[in-house]
Write a protein that holds these residues in place. Structure first.
Motif, short mmCIF file in Angstrom:
data_model
loop_
_atom_site.label_atom_id
_atom_site.label_comp_id
_atom_site.label_asym_id
_atom_site.label_seq_id
_atom_site.Cartn_x
_atom_site.Cartn_y
_atom_site.Cartn_z
N MET A 225 29.99 -55.50 -45.94
CA MET A 225 29.59 -56.42 -47.02
C MET A 225 29.53 -57.88 -46.56
O MET A 225 29.17 -58.76 -47.32
N ALA A 226 29.89 -58.13 -45.31
CA ALA A 226 30.00 -59.49 -44.79
C ALA A 226 28.64 -60.20 -44.80
O ALA A 226 27.59 -59.57 -44.62
N GLY A 227 28.67 -61.51 -45.02
CA GLY A 227 27.48 -62.33 -44.94
C GLY A 227 26.53 -62.19 -46.12
O GLY A 227 25.38 -62.63 -46.05
N GLN A 228 26.99 -61.60 -47.22
CA GLN A 228 26.13 -61.38 -48.38
C GLN A 228 26.60 -62.13 -49.62
O GLN A 228 26.19 -61.82 -50.74
N GLY A 229 27.51 -63.08 -49.44
CA GLY A 229 27.97 -63.90 -50.55
C GLY A 229 28.97 -63.21 -51.47
O GLY A 229 29.17 -63.65 -52.60
N VAL A 230 29.61 -62.16 -50.98
CA VAL A 230 30.53 -61.38 -51.81
C VAL A 230 31.77 -62.19 -52.19
O VAL A 230 32.17 -62.21 -53.36
N ALA A 231 32.39 -62.87 -51.23
CA ALA A 231 33.60 -63.65 -51.53
C ALA A 231 33.29 -64.73 -52.57
O ALA A 231 34.06 -64.93 -53.51
N LYS A 232 32.18 -65.42 -52.43
CA LYS A 232 31.79 -66.46 -53.39
C LYS A 232 31.54 -65.86 -54.76
O LYS A 232 31.95 -66.42 -55.78
N ALA A 233 30.88 -64.71 -54.82
CA ALA A 233 30.62 -64.05 -56.10
C ALA A 233 31.93 -63.63 -56.77
O ALA A 233 32.09 -63.77 -57.99
N LEU A 234 32.88 -63.14 -55.98
CA LEU A 234 34.18 -62.77 -56.52
C LEU A 234 34.90 -64.00 -57.09
O LEU A 234 35.46 -63.95 -58.19
#
Length: 108
Positions: free
Chosen positions: A52-61
């Motif tokens: 899932m890296a590099g797909q903006g997941v942490a920011k979305a969370l």
């Protein structure tokens, strides 16, 4: 790109997590939290696995957690280094946190 779905899961009375999932991907991203009081949670850890890296997941969370805090009237102790770093970049979030931007969380 598959749709990113984020949910909130409570784990018992004091713990929980915000979970991000893509359809068809086994991995999950998460921000774990601990309820520290009636209107306070500690954002303990942010984790995004390689698929899932590099797909903006942490920011979305993080955005989901901030919206949850606004909608439900609680504040966040920024324990997780990722959350603390993003908060330092966004002082306009100060009403949602228990510390000043860039300030380390106070000992529990």
């Amino acid at each position: 790109m598959p749709e990113l779905v984020i949910t909130k899961e409570n784990r018992g009375e004091h713990h929980g997590r915000y979970v991000a999932r893509f359809d068809g991907v086994e991995a999950e991203g998460e921000i774990t939290f601990t309820k520290r009081g009636p209107d306070i949670i500690g954002a303990d850890h942010t984790g995004v696995p390689d698929p899932m890296a590099g797909q903006g997941v942490a920011k979305a969370l993080l955005d989901f957690m901030l919206t949850d805090a606004r909608d439900n009237g609680f504040r966040i102790i920024p324990i997780c280094p990722y959350v603390r770093k993003q908060y330092a970049r966004h002082p306009e979030w100060a009403d949602l946190f228990t510390t000043a931007p860039g300030e380390a969380p106070k000992p529990l």
